[in-house]
Design an enzyme around this catalytic site. Structure first.
Site, PDB file in Angstrom:
ATOM      1  CG  HIS A  55       2.217  -3.171   8.943  1.00 44.57           C
ATOM      2  ND1 HIS A  55       1.242  -2.368   9.491  1.00 44.57           N
ATOM      3  CD2 HIS A  55       2.678  -2.518   7.854  1.00 44.57           C
ATOM      4  CE1 HIS A  55       1.115  -1.280   8.743  1.00 44.57           C
ATOM      5  NE2 HIS A  55       1.974  -1.349   7.743  1.00 44.57           N
ATOM      6  NE  ARG A  70       6.384  -0.588   7.915  1.00 50.87           N
ATOM      7  CZ  ARG A  70       6.372  -1.046   6.676  1.00 50.87           C
ATOM      8  NH1 ARG A  70       7.128  -2.075   6.347  1.00 50.87           N
ATOM      9  NH2 ARG A  70       5.616  -0.486   5.763  1.00 50.87           N
ATOM     10  NE  ARG A 116      10.085  -3.931   4.311  1.00 50.11           N
ATOM     11  CZ  ARG A 116       9.006  -3.183   4.038  1.00 50.11           C
ATOM     12  NH1 ARG A 116       9.148  -2.045   3.375  1.00 50.11           N
ATOM     13  NH2 ARG A 116       7.827  -3.560   4.437  1.00 50.11           N
ATOM     14  CD  GLU A 132       4.947   4.963   3.311  1.00 47.48           C
ATOM     15  OE1 GLU A 132       5.598   4.030   3.805  1.00 47.48           O
ATOM     16  OE2 GLU A 132       4.173   4.827   2.356  1.00 47.48           O
ATOM     17  CG  HIS A 185       4.504  -5.905   6.856  1.00 47.20           C
ATOM     18  ND1 HIS A 185       3.398  -6.021   6.041  1.00 47.20           N
ATOM     19  CD2 HIS A 185       5.211  -4.844   6.377  1.00 47.20           C
ATOM     20  CE1 HIS A 185       3.431  -5.067   5.108  1.00 47.20           C
ATOM     21  NE2 HIS A 185       4.529  -4.355   5.286  1.00 47.20           N
ATOM     22  CD  GLN A 200      -2.667  -1.105   2.638  1.00 49.88           C
ATOM     23  OE1 GLN A 200      -2.349  -0.365   3.556  1.00 49.88           O
ATOM     24  NE2 GLN A 200      -3.667  -1.957   2.744  1.00 49.88           N
TER      25      GLN A 200
END
Length: 547
Positions: free
Chosen positions: A234, A281, A379, A115, A344, A44
């Protein structure tokens, strides 16, 4: 002309197939489901790329590199990171040549998003929140055009069961299961682009086909698996216990201003990290997990975005997420959305160098199944699509140029033989099904880990043998079982916390970023078939390379 086989049809596999076809070879692309069925399709957030437009706004490749290294907790390979980030602008141009249409402003420029853990607006999107689907659609269409022009072969519903090795231990082909039959395909080089391992966990954002196939194939051929302990969760999967079809909510929504609150209406992330909801994250996932363990419910609250940006903004910016939530009875603009962390992405995988070579001659790896060292211990958001396509291109270049014995030489990797499972010695104590594996893995190698849990899980994995009903299910379960063993071994070896690997019983002192653990199966468990040169021979002009 070299015979190339590419396994997997996410963005890495599709990019590689197009690159190989453009070079004049005739690659064979294998995919176990339909062309394009992959985790890539679900992405997404977007594609991170420093372009001329973002540079004019103050961004730089050096800043992207710094953000990636910071998110990776000091565990990334700096050279690989620099190469990836510097390759982004050229990749964007190539994608647009394949009819990829990134979102643009009314003035014609890219709509650049922000982000978590990025220092600048550099994220390109397609249809707001459907970047992966847009990339896969455009690249799949380009692959079909190349197929129709006779430049490559696509075999759908073809499951790679094992790699074939020659007498020197180099990859010589692939054994494929298709339509209930086994078939051998000869190759001079094979690229694994099989995606992730999400089905190892009870809660995942991945597709059902994410069964660690590449790791299983490579490991049984003798390849080294590295950094397996680093599994990313995630933060914001919509609670599957309440809304099983809702899926995840991209952190781009938090990038636009959404916050995380408890059922008491209190924000908690500002106390966890200076960047609050825009922290890396692993930090956000642990923050949510801590609240859940305390008996609280956590919600994503995006209501303030509409108040600030105007009615209808969320539906325009995130059309796919908005529609999916609406189908479940949730309104992103008006409701609190219950969220939980879910598996994730895997930072670890098949150890590969900057040209995607593995430790087995003739075998290459790109995308999530590979460990190129780019992601380190955690990541950075929207780097996965970039990394997959950049290293897919370098893989094809190497596959075409390399001498037959070329392989990765991974300096500084601490490689150990994985203890042999009892099943390899025909002494397994009990069968292991998928549901049990998922439940135990979620507990032992989830967001939080302890030595005691890890040792118990390692013992269970060693004593049990995976058992499933159909041949495909059996292969997939064996791949997941192997991957669980690698992950658990890495998590036990790394006694300190680092990035996405968090030990509640972490040893005192600083973590050891840069110290990397690699694992190799014992000879008893390397089941890739070794063939004689006469067995693997086939006509170089044979488009499907039958062996």
């Amino acid at each position: 002309m070299k015979r190339l086989i590419i396994i997997g049809s996410g963005v890495a596999g599709l990019t590689a197939a197009l690159q190989a076809a453009a070079a004049g070879t005739h690659p064979v692309l294998l995919t176990k489901d339909r062309l394009g069925d992959s985790n890539s399709e679900l992405a997404q957030g977007g594609l991170s790329a420093v372009t001329a437009q973002s540079i004019a706004a103050g961004d730089s490749v050096a800043a992207h590199v710094a953000d990636t290294l910071a998110a990776g907790a000091g565990h990334c390979g700096p050279q690989a990171v620099r190469y990836m980030c510097a390759s982004a602008a050229d990749l964007v141009e190539q994608l647009e040549a394949h009819a990829v249409g990134f979102d643009r402003t009314e003035g014609g420029g890219y709509q650049l998003g922000l982000e978590a853990a990025h220092s600048a607006h550099r994220i390109l999107h397609i249809h707001g929140d459907a970047t992966g689907a847009g990339l896969v659609a455009a690249l799949s269409a380009a692959v079909r055009r190349a197929r129709d022009a006779g430049k490559l072969t696509v075999r759908e519903h073809a499951l790679a069961a094992s790699l074939l090795l020659d007498e020197r231990g180099a990859v010589a082909g692939v054994q494929v299961l298709q339509d209930g039959r086994a078939q051998r395909l000869a190759a001079d080089a094979v690229l694994l682009a099989t995606g992730g391992l999400g089905r190892l966990y009870a809660a995942t954002t991945n597709r059902a086909g994410a069964t660690a196939d590449g790791i299983g194939l490579a490991a049984r051929a003798g390849a080294v698996i590295a950094d397996a302990e680093f599994v990313q969760f995630h933060p914001t999967l919509v609670d599957p216990a309440r809304f099983p079809a809702a899926g995840m909510v991209s952190e781009a929504v938090r990038g636009e201003g959404a916050v995380l609150v408890t059922d008491a209406g209190e924000r908690f992330m500002p106390a966890e990290h200076p960047e609050a909801e825009l922290a890396p994250r692993d930090v956000v996932a642990r923050g949510i997990h801590r609240q859940l363990l305390a008996g609280r419910t956590v919600y994503l609250d995006a209501r303030g975005i509409e108040a600030e940006r105007g009615a209808g903004f969320l539906a325009r910016r995130f059309p796919s997420i908005t529609a999916r939530l609406a189908a479940c009875g949730l309104d992103l603009a008006a409701d609190l959305v219950p969220v939980v962390p879910a598996q994730h992405y895997a930072m670890g995988g098949i150890a590969a160098d900057a040209s995607a070579r593995t430790t087995v001659p003739g075998l290459y790896a790109a995308g999530e199944c590979a460990n190129t060292t780019v992601h380190g211990a955690n990541r950075l958001a929207s780097n996965s699509l970039l990394e997959a396509m950049v290293f897919a291109r370098t893989a094809v270049d190497a596959m075409l140029a390399d001498d037959p014995g070329a392989r990765a030489h991974l300096d500084g990797l601490d490689v150990t033989q994985l203890p042999t499972a009892l099943s390899a010695l025909e002494a397994a104590e009990a069968p292991l099904d998928l549901e049990t594996l998922q439940r135990e893995a979620s507990e032992a190698i989830g967001v939080y880990r302890t030595g005691k849990q890890l040792e118990r899980f390692a013992g269970l994995l060693a004593a049990c043998a995976p058992v499933a009903e159909s041949p495909r299910e059996q292969l997939e379960l064996e791949n997941l079982w192997l991957t669980a063993r690698f992950t658990t071994a890495g998590a036990l070896a790394r006694t300190g916390s680092l990035g996405a690997h968090h030990r509640l019983d972490a040893a005192p002192g600083k973590p050891q970023p840069g110290h990397r653990y690699g694992w190799r199966l014992s000879a008893a468990e390397r089941t890739a078939e070794q063939l004689s040169s006469t067995t693997t021979s086939s006509s170089p002009s044979s488009k499907e390379h039958f062996a």
